[in-house]
Design a protein around this motif. Structure first.
Motif, mmCIF file in Angstrom:
data_model
loop_
_atom_site.group_PDB
_atom_site.id
_atom_site.type_symbol
_atom_site.label_atom_id
_atom_site.label_comp_id
_atom_site.label_asym_id
_atom_site.label_seq_id
_atom_site.Cartn_x
_atom_site.Cartn_y
_atom_site.Cartn_z
ATOM 1 N N ILE A 128 7.964 1.688 0.225
ATOM 2 C CA ILE A 128 8.303 0.694 -0.739
ATOM 3 C C ILE A 128 9.444 -0.239 -0.268
ATOM 4 O O ILE A 128 9.510 -1.280 -0.283
ATOM 5 N N THR A 129 10.476 0.340 0.268
ATOM 6 C CA THR A 129 11.651 -0.245 0.870
ATOM 7 C C THR A 129 11.383 -1.168 1.842
ATOM 8 O O THR A 129 11.879 -2.241 1.735
ATOM 9 N N THR A 130 10.522 -0.721 2.794
ATOM 10 C CA THR A 130 10.312 -1.943 3.791
ATOM 11 C C THR A 130 9.256 -3.035 3.375
ATOM 12 O O THR A 130 9.533 -4.369 3.640
ATOM 13 N N LEU A 131 8.259 -2.848 2.348
ATOM 14 C CA LEU A 131 7.704 -3.913 1.834
ATOM 15 C C LEU A 131 8.447 -4.730 0.874
ATOM 16 O O LEU A 131 8.351 -6.091 1.064
ATOM 17 N N MET A 132 9.530 -4.270 0.207
ATOM 18 C CA MET A 132 10.384 -5.253 -0.532
ATOM 19 C C MET A 132 11.257 -6.073 0.507
ATOM 20 O O MET A 132 11.566 -7.165 0.225
#
Length: 483
Positions: A128-132
């Motif tokens: 999720i952190t990478t996607l955002m």
């Protein structure tokens, strides 16, 4: 360094970046492993000579480790590079899988599951952190929808896959089959993985680590004891866990003054993120209610095998996952409210339908209600995750994803404890009055679904308060930490 991506790329038309695809694939593998042991309890009891209560610890230990580790991932993901986080998480998962596969005793198997859970706890916050970070705001809905496809289908396939494997071999095959897949995903991922942003050098507050493990772990463990003969002990663990968690919160608030918290709670200043957390919590409670009660109903009262049960509930999980990309595209085009509000209403309708469960309810009706529940959750989760995280300041993405992950574990444990406690209390009361066990169980399940339906009504209220689009800039309302 040359392989570090430091700027957000231009709009890609909704295409999922390679780094996110790799993380989705790895997350699919580790989440599949989370539910793959559901049907193996009887085999473990026979092979390792343990009681059913002891055998259940293969799931309980996994859940406790996840609850204890996830709160630390916010700090961890800021401290290491993307490649290092990926390598450590998948490396731990592979080691745990090997230990579990060759475990000569039940104690060694538990150690293997704990190591597996440590790696699993890092993957979803990392994803999720990478996607955002790498996906532009206007494309996040569709990309998040692709992510939801993987993380929704994996738990739906778990029980069915394990049922098929157990038809041809022992419980050890469950780990043997996963091992080469995990190894290939890890090797391929490390060859293609790029680093996203620069790690931040910071010290870790070990007192906070201990508080997080004891607080979150104790709370979740206490919930797992509800509905058993140890409910009194469970209440004690829950109260102690909440007290220690309160100390953890005060500790983080103090550390925030020097920008060195283990889990940065400034994310909770963002109103949209708070609403998203509420919707996520109730959504996971509803999903876990169905995941716990339906197998009990289908196997204990309708006489289906675990494999047949898996096939009956699998379409709902597949429908939820397959709808994810479409929901994401609709979110990018129309915003959150046109999806989340009907999704919340659909969830209430589905749960209300399950309150009419009976010994003769047609299987097509059970299937239809379950598919409606899963589709409604799909309409909620993708927009809620995307919108809630989208309003969090960029430098707090890792902490926001950690809080979201921890909440999922707590909501799941609470939902399970709630429905099991209602069910066992009702069954005990009615059987003491001479009611047949099957009728008592049906009554308990109906009441459990009624309570879940009432709680789900609050999602409609929260959905009506949800903004249609992110309300803050990427910098957000919270000042960035100074390093």
């Amino acid at each position: 360094m040359s392989d570090v991506l430091q700027e957000r790329p231009a709009r890609s038309g909704g295409r999922t970046p390679t780094v996110v695809r790799l993380l989705v694939l790895a997350t699919f593998v580790v989440i599949l492993n989370e539910t793959i042991m559901i049907n193996a309890i009887p085999r473990l009891m026979e092979s390792l000579h343990v009681t059913e209560q002891s055998a259940q610890w293969v799931s309980t230990a996994f859940m406790l480790t996840m609850a204890a580790v996830i709160p630390t991932t916010g700090w961890f993901l800021q401290r290491v590079t993307t490649r290092q986080a990926y390598a450590l998480a998948m490396g731990a998962f592979i080691v745990g899988t090997i230990v579990s596969a060759v475990a000569p005793t039940f104690a060694v198997l538990l150690i293997g599951r704990i190591i597996q859970a440590g790696g699993t706890a890092v993957m979803l916050p990392l994803l999720i952190t990478t996607l955002m970070t790498v996906v532009p705001e206007e494309d996040r809905g569709q990309v998040m929808g692709n992510v939801m496809l993987a993380i929704s289908v994996a738990p739906a396939l778990g029980p069915t896959v394990s049922g098929l494997i157990l038809q041809v071999g022992s419980w050890r095959l469950l780990f043997v089959v996963v091992l080469p897949i995990a190894a290939l995903v890890t090797v391929f991922g490390l060859r293609k993985m790029i680093n996203i942003g620069e790690p931040v050098i910071s010290s870790i507050d070990w007192f906070s680590v201990v508080l997080a493990a004891l607080g979150f772990g104790g709370f979740v463990y206490g919930l797992s004891l509800f509905g058993e003969a140890k409910s009194g002990l469970g209440i004690g663990f829950v109260v102690a866990g909440l007290a220690i968690t309160a100390v953890f919160v005060f500790r983080q608030l103090k550390l925030q003054r020097t920008d060195s918290p283990l889990l940065d709670l400034r994310t909770l200043k963002v109103g949209t993120f708070r609403i998203a957390l509420g919707l996520t919590a109730v959504g996971f409670l509803a999903m876990l209610s169905a995941m716990v009660l339906l197998p009990l109903y289908l196997q204990n009262l309708r006489g289906l095998s675990p494999l047949q049960t898996g096939f009956l509930v699998m379409p709902g999980g597949l429908a939820m996952g397959l709808l994810g990309p479409t929901i994401g595209r609709l979110f990018d085009r129309f915003g959150a409210r046109p999806l989340v509000i009907p999704g919340a209403i659909g969830m209430v309708v589905a749960l209300a339908g399950f309150t009419q469960i009976s010994a003769t309810m047609p299987y097509w009706q059970i299937l239809g209600l379950h598919v409606l529940l899963m589709l409604s959750l799909a309409a909620m989760f993708t927009p809620v995750f995307t919108l809630g995280m989208g309003d969090v300041p960029a430098h707090l993405y890792s902490h926001g994803s950690s809080i979201l992950g921890a909440l999922q574990q707590v909501a799941g444990a609470f939902g399970t404890a709630l429905v099991i406690t209602i069910l066992t209390t009702r069954v005990t009361s009615l059987t003491a009055e001479g009611v047949a066990i099957a009728d008592a169980q049906l009554s308990g399940m109906r009441i459990a679904f009624i309570v879940a339906t009432v709680i789900a009504l609050f999602t409609i209220i929260l959905a009506l308060r949800l903004p249609n689009r992110p309300t803050t800039s990427s910098e957000g309302e919270v000042s960035a930490p100074v390093h």
